[in-house]
Design an enzyme around this catalytic site. Structure first.
Site, PDB file in Angstrom:
ATOM      1  N   ASN A   9      47.760  37.455  39.832  1.00 55.53           N
ATOM      2  CA  ASN A   9      47.662  38.291  38.628  1.00 55.53           C
ATOM      3  C   ASN A   9      49.076  38.758  38.276  1.00 55.53           C
ATOM      4  O   ASN A   9      49.595  39.680  38.893  1.00 55.53           O
ATOM      5  CB  ASN A   9      46.736  39.480  38.942  1.00 55.53           C
ATOM      6  N   TRP A  10      49.668  38.108  37.282  1.00 51.23           N
ATOM      7  CA  TRP A  10      51.052  38.428  36.928  1.00 51.23           C
ATOM      8  C   TRP A  10      51.159  39.745  36.158  1.00 51.23           C
ATOM      9  O   TRP A  10      52.260  40.223  35.905  1.00 51.23           O
ATOM     10  CB  TRP A  10      51.663  37.297  36.087  1.00 51.23           C
ATOM     11  N   HIS A 107      39.670  44.894  35.503  1.00 52.00           N
ATOM     12  CA  HIS A 107      40.711  45.331  36.450  1.00 52.00           C
ATOM     13  C   HIS A 107      40.881  46.847  36.336  1.00 52.00           C
ATOM     14  O   HIS A 107      40.742  47.416  35.254  1.00 52.00           O
ATOM     15  CB  HIS A 107      42.024  44.601  36.132  1.00 52.00           C
ATOM     16  N   GLU A 109      43.364  48.623  36.123  1.00 54.54           N
ATOM     17  CA  GLU A 109      44.351  49.049  35.104  1.00 54.54           C
ATOM     18  C   GLU A 109      43.738  49.002  33.709  1.00 54.54           C
ATOM     19  O   GLU A 109      44.097  49.796  32.844  1.00 54.54           O
ATOM     20  CB  GLU A 109      45.619  48.180  35.216  1.00 54.54           C
ATOM     21  N   GLU A 175      39.014  45.769  44.883  1.00 52.25           N
ATOM     22  CA  GLU A 175      40.400  46.242  44.850  1.00 52.25           C
ATOM     23  C   GLU A 175      40.405  47.767  44.846  1.00 52.25           C
ATOM     24  O   GLU A 175      40.281  48.390  43.776  1.00 52.25           O
ATOM     25  CB  GLU A 175      41.096  45.753  43.581  1.00 52.25           C
ATOM     26  N   GLY A 242      48.840  40.736  43.098  1.00 48.96           N
ATOM     27  CA  GLY A 242      49.669  41.200  41.988  1.00 48.96           C
ATOM     28  C   GLY A 242      51.137  41.002  42.283  1.00 48.96           C
ATOM     29  O   GLY A 242      51.696  39.906  42.132  1.00 48.96           O
TER      30      GLY A 242
END
Ligand code: PGA
Length: 261
Positions: A9-10, A107, A109, A175, A242
């Site tokens: 996951n960039w 996610h 975020e 996560e 990440g």
């Protein structure tokens, strides 16, 4: 359960197409012939097209699904409609047509900075499945020890209305928010408890044989030092990475270690 899955996951990196290409090429060179692991790279939307070109450059004319062995492309999010008047959104169909096979959904975020609630996340999971993209549904508690209630609800709400016949196409990424980007990973023991909890919840929602077919990922401060502990010791089938995926050498090291297990 199939091969372990390693998803890069960039996030919102890198900021130029040159850097994106450089990073992808460095990873591709090392992992394209890997046999025992499936690797999925999830760059920002704007670099997907060029990376797919790069991925398929030696096999022009093939369908996206058959281009580069165990190296695949994914996106970090998607909208829930296929097309229409939705300014700024990227649809699952667009992603599919760009060569994506996976999409990360929900996610932490996205939940935190864009107020994505379970209801929205559920719509996105359904939209991805409809388009035949494999959704990676992210779940995780904000405070250590709260796993039961929070994670249980996130799974139940995220999968609401998804038929047993389709749920095995979903991967679930555990996560814990406190482990993401902090350098403080969840212990393998804690990850194992989470994996068991996710399977128990899936068994309750569907049944045991289905629960056993769903891939469960661990994510949160994974490095080449600790990656093996999650796959070997914590009953996880896969990893979501990440920070360490932005360094080709470190990421390739992780892939090789899991490949050799
Ligand atoms: P991290 O991020 O590896 O940098 O902790 C994981 C993720 O957010 O998917």
């Amino acid at each position: 359960m199939g091969k372990p899955l390693i998803i890069a996951n960039w996030k919102c990196n890198p900021t130029t197409s040159k850097e994106a290409e450089h990073l992808f090429v460095a990873v591709k060179k090392e992992v394209r012939n890997i046999k025992n692991v499936e690797v999925v790279i999830c760059p920002p939307f704007v670099w997907l097209g060029q990376i797919f070109e790069e991925l398929s450059s030696s096999k022009k004319g093939l369908a996206p699904q058959s281009v580069a062995g165990n190296l695949r492309l994914g996106a970090q999010d998607c909208f829930w409609e296929e097309r229409g008047a939705y300014t700024g959104e990227i649809s699952p169909l667009m992603l599919k047509n760009l060569g994506c096979q996976y999409v990360i959904i929900g996610h932490s975020e996205r939940r935190k900075y864009f107020q994505e609630a379970d209801e929205i996340i559920n719509k996105k999971v359904k939209a991805a499945l409809k388009t035949r993209l494999r959704p990676v549904l992210c779940i995780g508690e904000e405070v250590e020890d709260e796993i039961g209630l929070v994670v249980g609800e996130q799974i139940e709400n995220g999968l609401a209305g998804i038929a047993a016949a389709r749920v095995r196409e979903v991967a679930i990424a555990y996560e814990p928010v406190w482990a993401i980007g902090t350098g403080l990973p969840c212990s393998p023991d804690g990850a194992m408890k989470a994996a068991l909890f996710v399977r128990k919840t899936l068994t309750k929602l569907y049944d045991r044989s289905i629960a056993e077919k769903v891939k469960i990922l661990y994510g949160g401060s994974v490095t080449s030092q600790n990656a093996i502990d999650y796959i070997k010791g914590a009953m996880m089938d896969a990893l979501l990475i990440g920070q360490a995926s932005l360094n080709a050498t470190e990421f390739v090291k992780i892939v090789n270690k899991i490949n050799e297990l």
